[in-house]
Structure formats: structure tokens, C-alpha cells
Scaffold this motif. Structure first.
Motif, PDB file in Angstrom:
ATOM      1  N   TYR A 162     -31.713  41.753  21.224  1.00  0.00           N
ATOM      2  CA  TYR A 162     -33.052  41.731  21.804  1.00  0.00           C
ATOM      3  C   TYR A 162     -33.371  40.276  22.157  1.00  0.00           C
ATOM      4  O   TYR A 162     -33.201  39.381  21.318  1.00  0.00           O
ATOM      5  CB  TYR A 162     -34.095  42.232  20.812  1.00  0.00           C
ATOM      6  CG  TYR A 162     -33.965  43.681  20.425  1.00  0.00           C
ATOM      7  CD1 TYR A 162     -34.525  44.686  21.196  1.00  0.00           C
ATOM      8  CD2 TYR A 162     -33.296  44.052  19.246  1.00  0.00           C
ATOM      9  CE1 TYR A 162     -34.421  46.024  20.819  1.00  0.00           C
ATOM     10  CE2 TYR A 162     -33.186  45.377  18.863  1.00  0.00           C
ATOM     11  CZ  TYR A 162     -33.750  46.363  19.659  1.00  0.00           C
ATOM     12  OH  TYR A 162     -33.648  47.681  19.280  1.00  0.00           O
ATOM     13  N   ALA A 163     -33.822  40.050  23.374  1.00  0.00           N
ATOM     14  CA  ALA A 163     -34.132  38.700  23.835  1.00  0.00           C
ATOM     15  C   ALA A 163     -35.639  38.562  24.008  1.00  0.00           C
ATOM     16  O   ALA A 163     -36.241  39.201  24.881  1.00  0.00           O
ATOM     17  CB  ALA A 163     -33.423  38.416  25.157  1.00  0.00           C
ATOM     18  N   GLY A 164     -36.268  37.749  23.157  1.00  0.00           N
ATOM     19  CA  GLY A 164     -37.709  37.626  23.160  1.00  0.00           C
ATOM     20  C   GLY A 164     -38.203  36.483  24.021  1.00  0.00           C
ATOM     21  O   GLY A 164     -37.629  35.393  24.033  1.00  0.00           O
ATOM     22  N   ALA A 165     -39.301  36.728  24.738  1.00  0.00           N
ATOM     23  CA  ALA A 165     -39.957  35.699  25.543  1.00  0.00           C
ATOM     24  C   ALA A 165     -41.381  36.149  25.824  1.00  0.00           C
ATOM     25  O   ALA A 165     -41.678  37.355  25.820  1.00  0.00           O
ATOM     26  CB  ALA A 165     -39.218  35.456  26.856  1.00  0.00           C
ATOM     27  N   ARG A 166     -42.266  35.196  26.083  1.00  0.00           N
ATOM     28  CA  ARG A 166     -43.651  35.565  26.403  1.00  0.00           C
ATOM     29  C   ARG A 166     -43.705  36.459  27.638  1.00  0.00           C
ATOM     30  O   ARG A 166     -44.504  37.382  27.703  1.00  0.00           O
ATOM     31  CB  ARG A 166     -44.482  34.304  26.613  1.00  0.00           C
ATOM     32  CG  ARG A 166     -44.756  33.533  25.330  1.00  0.00           C
ATOM     33  CD  ARG A 166     -45.557  32.286  25.588  1.00  0.00           C
ATOM     34  NE  ARG A 166     -45.889  31.606  24.340  1.00  0.00           N
ATOM     35  CZ  ARG A 166     -46.520  30.445  24.265  1.00  0.00           C
ATOM     36  NH1 ARG A 166     -46.893  29.824  25.377  1.00  0.00           N
ATOM     37  NH2 ARG A 166     -46.787  29.912  23.085  1.00  0.00           N
ATOM     38  N   ASP A 167     -42.858  36.174  28.605  1.00  0.00           N
ATOM     39  CA  ASP A 167     -42.763  37.002  29.804  1.00  0.00           C
ATOM     40  C   ASP A 167     -41.356  37.596  29.865  1.00  0.00           C
ATOM     41  O   ASP A 167     -40.401  36.888  30.202  1.00  0.00           O
ATOM     42  CB  ASP A 167     -43.042  36.170  31.058  1.00  0.00           C
ATOM     43  CG  ASP A 167     -42.981  36.998  32.341  1.00  0.00           C
ATOM     44  OD1 ASP A 167     -42.703  38.205  32.256  1.00  0.00           O
ATOM     45  OD2 ASP A 167     -43.203  36.419  33.419  1.00  0.00           O
ATOM     46  N   PRO A 168     -41.197  38.863  29.546  1.00  0.00           N
ATOM     47  CA  PRO A 168     -39.854  39.466  29.532  1.00  0.00           C
ATOM     48  C   PRO A 168     -39.148  39.380  30.883  1.00  0.00           C
ATOM     49  O   PRO A 168     -37.910  39.440  30.932  1.00  0.00           O
ATOM     50  CB  PRO A 168     -40.127  40.919  29.148  1.00  0.00           C
ATOM     51  CG  PRO A 168     -41.460  40.925  28.510  1.00  0.00           C
ATOM     52  CD  PRO A 168     -42.238  39.821  29.157  1.00  0.00           C
ATOM     53  N   LYS A 169     -39.906  39.228  31.965  1.00  0.00           N
ATOM     54  CA  LYS A 169     -39.290  39.139  33.290  1.00  0.00           C
ATOM     55  C   LYS A 169     -38.468  37.868  33.453  1.00  0.00           C
ATOM     56  O   LYS A 169     -37.658  37.764  34.375  1.00  0.00           O
ATOM     57  CB  LYS A 169     -40.366  39.213  34.377  1.00  0.00           C
ATOM     58  CG  LYS A 169     -41.078  40.555  34.450  1.00  0.00           C
ATOM     59  CD  LYS A 169     -42.164  40.544  35.520  1.00  0.00           C
ATOM     60  CE  LYS A 169     -42.918  41.863  35.555  1.00  0.00           C
ATOM     61  NZ  LYS A 169     -44.042  41.835  36.537  1.00  0.00           N
ATOM     62  N   THR A 170     -38.693  36.887  32.580  1.00  0.00           N
ATOM     63  CA  THR A 170     -37.932  35.633  32.668  1.00  0.00           C
ATOM     64  C   THR A 170     -36.579  35.734  31.964  1.00  0.00           C
ATOM     65  O   THR A 170     -35.797  34.778  32.006  1.00  0.00           O
ATOM     66  CB  THR A 170     -38.723  34.462  32.056  1.00  0.00           C
ATOM     67  OG1 THR A 170     -38.958  34.714  30.657  1.00  0.00           O
ATOM     68  CG2 THR A 170     -40.065  34.289  32.763  1.00  0.00           C
ATOM     69  N   ILE A 171     -36.309  36.847  31.310  1.00  0.00           N
ATOM     70  CA  ILE A 171     -35.021  37.051  30.638  1.00  0.00           C
ATOM     71  C   ILE A 171     -33.976  37.457  31.673  1.00  0.00           C
ATOM     72  O   ILE A 171     -34.110  38.471  32.337  1.00  0.00           O
ATOM     73  CB  ILE A 171     -35.113  38.121  29.546  1.00  0.00           C
ATOM     74  CG1 ILE A 171     -36.128  37.720  28.467  1.00  0.00           C
ATOM     75  CG2 ILE A 171     -33.751  38.392  28.940  1.00  0.00           C
ATOM     76  CD1 ILE A 171     -35.717  36.531  27.641  1.00  0.00           C
ATOM     77  N   ASP A 172     -32.948  36.635  31.796  1.00  0.00           N
ATOM     78  CA  ASP A 172     -31.861  36.910  32.741  1.00  0.00           C
ATOM     79  C   ASP A 172     -30.541  36.834  31.986  1.00  0.00           C
ATOM     80  O   ASP A 172     -29.752  35.904  32.158  1.00  0.00           O
ATOM     81  CB  ASP A 172     -31.910  35.902  33.896  1.00  0.00           C
ATOM     82  CG  ASP A 172     -30.815  36.154  34.936  1.00  0.00           C
ATOM     83  OD1 ASP A 172     -30.311  37.299  34.989  1.00  0.00           O
ATOM     84  OD2 ASP A 172     -30.457  35.206  35.661  1.00  0.00           O
ATOM     85  N   ILE A 173     -30.321  37.804  31.113  1.00  0.00           N
ATOM     86  CA  ILE A 173     -29.130  37.838  30.267  1.00  0.00           C
ATOM     87  C   ILE A 173     -28.557  39.250  30.337  1.00  0.00           C
ATOM     88  O   ILE A 173     -29.091  40.168  29.701  1.00  0.00           O
ATOM     89  CB  ILE A 173     -29.466  37.472  28.802  1.00  0.00           C
ATOM     90  CG1 ILE A 173     -30.193  36.129  28.717  1.00  0.00           C
ATOM     91  CG2 ILE A 173     -28.189  37.437  27.963  1.00  0.00           C
ATOM     92  CD1 ILE A 173     -30.728  35.818  27.338  1.00  0.00           C
ATOM     93  N   PRO A 174     -27.495  39.452  31.111  1.00  0.00           N
ATOM     94  CA  PRO A 174     -26.903  40.789  31.211  1.00  0.00           C
ATOM     95  C   PRO A 174     -26.547  41.360  29.840  1.00  0.00           C
ATOM     96  O   PRO A 174     -25.896  40.697  29.033  1.00  0.00           O
ATOM     97  CB  PRO A 174     -25.653  40.557  32.062  1.00  0.00           C
ATOM     98  CG  PRO A 174     -25.969  39.336  32.869  1.00  0.00           C
ATOM     99  CD  PRO A 174     -26.792  38.475  31.966  1.00  0.00           C
ATOM    100  N   GLY A 175     -27.012  42.570  29.572  1.00  0.00           N
ATOM    101  CA  GLY A 175     -26.710  43.225  28.310  1.00  0.00           C
ATOM    102  C   GLY A 175     -27.778  43.085  27.252  1.00  0.00           C
ATOM    103  O   GLY A 175     -27.809  43.859  26.286  1.00  0.00           O
ATOM    104  N   ALA A 176     -28.660  42.081  27.400  1.00  0.00           N
ATOM    105  CA  ALA A 176     -29.728  41.884  26.418  1.00  0.00           C
ATOM    106  C   ALA A 176     -30.909  42.801  26.731  1.00  0.00           C
ATOM    107  O   ALA A 176     -31.126  43.203  27.877  1.00  0.00           O
ATOM    108  CB  ALA A 176     -30.180  40.433  26.399  1.00  0.00           C
ATOM    109  N   ILE A 177     -31.679  43.115  25.712  1.00  0.00           N
ATOM    110  CA  ILE A 177     -32.874  43.945  25.846  1.00  0.00           C
ATOM    111  C   ILE A 177     -34.094  43.026  25.803  1.00  0.00           C
ATOM    112  O   ILE A 177     -34.408  42.448  24.756  1.00  0.00           O
ATOM    113  CB  ILE A 177     -32.954  44.975  24.705  1.00  0.00           C
ATOM    114  CG1 ILE A 177     -31.706  45.851  24.691  1.00  0.00           C
ATOM    115  CG2 ILE A 177     -34.220  45.815  24.829  1.00  0.00           C
ATOM    116  CD1 ILE A 177     -31.560  46.688  23.433  1.00  0.00           C
ATOM    117  N   PRO A 178     -34.791  42.840  26.926  1.00  0.00           N
ATOM    118  CA  PRO A 178     -35.956  41.947  26.936  1.00  0.00           C
ATOM    119  C   PRO A 178     -37.085  42.497  26.058  1.00  0.00           C
ATOM    120  O   PRO A 178     -37.359  43.699  26.057  1.00  0.00           O
ATOM    121  CB  PRO A 178     -36.370  41.912  28.407  1.00  0.00           C
ATOM    122  CG  PRO A 178     -35.179  42.392  29.168  1.00  0.00           C
ATOM    123  CD  PRO A 178     -34.505  43.383  28.263  1.00  0.00           C
ATOM    124  N   VAL A 179     -37.735  41.599  25.326  1.00  0.00           N
ATOM    125  CA  VAL A 179     -38.861  41.961  24.464  1.00  0.00           C
ATOM    126  C   VAL A 179     -39.979  40.963  24.688  1.00  0.00           C
ATOM    127  O   VAL A 179     -39.740  39.745  24.654  1.00  0.00           O
ATOM    128  CB  VAL A 179     -38.445  41.950  22.971  1.00  0.00           C
ATOM    129  CG1 VAL A 179     -39.650  42.162  22.072  1.00  0.00           C
ATOM    130  CG2 VAL A 179     -37.382  43.003  22.699  1.00  0.00           C
TER     131      VAL A 179
END
Length: 234
Positions: free
Chosen positions: A33-50
Motif C-alpha cells: 500500500y502506497a500512502g500519500a495525501r493525494d493518491p493520484k500522485t502515486i505512480d508505482i506499478p503494482g502498488a495500491i494507492p491509499v
């Protein structure tokens, strides 16, 4: 710990070391799970944005509800205001403590029961060589030092629950946070590998570079070894 069997969450995973940590965990077979204030900024193939703001208790609670299968928590999210402890803006100083101490503590309090329920696992707090050494008079080392002490305290408290609490100590890395620092910088990809290696080897303390190792060894010499400038004219 076999990383390929783990389910991890990395805070602040949208850039810098956090992104590399998420990628390193994925490369070894973990669910991430990849956490960030804005999940749209997560650019990691295979990770689940949170969606995750570690300074917002409801955001932390919602993330904990979303990741009920978690076994590894990586507390990477941070801030660096540059505020001086002596005469800086107190709101900025509070932000440093809210992020590094209270935010990290909030994450651990929310996720430790989840990890325990899943049979145990690990928590990795991304600390700094500045957890051990004050430099520049800013609030950042003070906040990181508080986070280090919290790491030690919760390491003892969570060990009986089969949760290993580790700390990564690292000096300057080539990230946005150190863009204005004129000093040698490590590759965050290299540091991420060292961090995951440390998790896999079940290390409580992961010291990532020569400067951090030197400062750690200087503790035995006390103030004179850590701050020789105070004794330059004595």
C-alpha cells in the motif's frame, strides 16, 4: 523476515525515499500500500494507492481500516520547514513535531493492533543521522530525536506482541528535501535497498552510511566528541 510473504504500507510514497522503499518492497514480492495525501500522485506499478495524511487522525484511522491485512508499516512521511528553534515560527516548529513525532505515533497506535491481529510483523521508522546530532539549529533534528526515543520506547512495548520496531538512520540523500544542501548525498534507491535488507535480516537498528556510523560511535565520547567546536578555544 521473508519480505515476499509480507503486506506493507509506506507513508509518503509518492516521491523520494518513500517511492523507492515501496518499489524495493514490491520487487521482493511484498504486497504494498502506497500512502500519500493525494493518491493520484502515486505512480508505482503494482502498488495500491491509499489516501493518507499522518497529521490527520481520521485519515490515519481510515487508512488502517483499508489495510486490514498489514504486517509491515514503514513510517517514511516527513517534513522539513527549516524553522530555527531559537527564533523560528512556532507553528512551523509544531508542524515538525506533529509530523515526525505525533504523526508517526498516531500511525503506530492505529496499525500495531492490525499487525498483531495478523500474527505480528515489523514497523520501520525512517529516522536520520540528525536523530543523534544537532546541525543548523533547526527544529528538524529535535523532532527526529524525539522520534528516535519513541522508537526505542515502542520497540520495548511491542516486542511481546511479536512486532519488531526498527529505525533507519541515514544522512543526506538526493531528494527534494535536500535540494539546497551542498554535501555528498546517497542515492535513495540504494538506501531503500539497505532498509529492506535490514528488515529482512530482522535488525532493530539499520545504520545506512559512514557518517551515521561515525556519529553513533561518537556517542561514547560525549559532548566533546559530538560537538568539538564547543571546545575549540579551551
Amino acid at each position: 523476515m521473508n519480505i515476499s510473504n509480507q503486506v506493507a504500507l509506506v507513508s509518503g510514497a509518492n516521491r523520494g525515499l518513500g517511492k523507492h522503499l515501496a518499489e524495493a518492497l514490491l520487487a521482493r514480492g511484498a504486497k504494498v500500500y502506497a500512502g500519500a495525501r493525494d493518491p493520484k500522485t502515486i505512480d508505482i506499478p503494482g502498488a495500491i494507492p491509499v489516501r493518507l495524511d499522518i497529521t490527520d487522525p481520521e485519515s490515519v484511522a481510515e487508512a488502517a481500516r483499508s489495510a486490514r491485512d498489514l504486517t509491515v508499516l514503514v513510517n517514511n512521511a516527513g517534513s522539513h520547514t527549516g524553522a530555527s528553534l531559537l527564533d523560528g515560527d512556532l507553528d512551523q516548529i509544531r508542524l515538525e513535531m506533529e509530523t515526525h513525532f505525533f504523526g508517526t505515533l498516531s500511525m503506530i497506535r492505529a496499525f500495531a493492533p492490525v499487525i498483531e491481529q495478523n500474527g505480528g510483523g515489523a514497523i520501520l521508522n525512517i529516522l536520520s543521522v540528525l536523530s543523534w546530532l544537532s546541525l543548523g539549529g533547526t527544529a528538524y533534528p529535535a523532532a527526529k530525536s524525539a522520534e528516535w526515543n519513541m522508537t526505542n520506547t515502542l520497540r520495548l512495548a511491542l516486542a511481546p506482541k511479536n512486532i519488531r520496531v526498527s529505525g533507519l538512520h541515514v544522512a543526506f540523500m538526493d531528494t527534494d528535501m535536500t535540494a539546497n544542501v551542498k554535501a555528498p548525498k546517497a542515492s535513495p534507491a540504494d538506501i531503500a535497498k539497505i532498509a529492506v535488507d535490514g528488515l529482512e535480516a530482522d535488525r532493530y537498528e539499520i545504520v545506512a552510511d559512514d557518517w551515521s556510523r561515525k556519529v553513533q560511535s561518537d556517542f561514547a565520547g560525549g559532548v566533546q566528541a559530538l560537538y568539538p567546536q564547543l571546545f575549540a578555544n579551551s
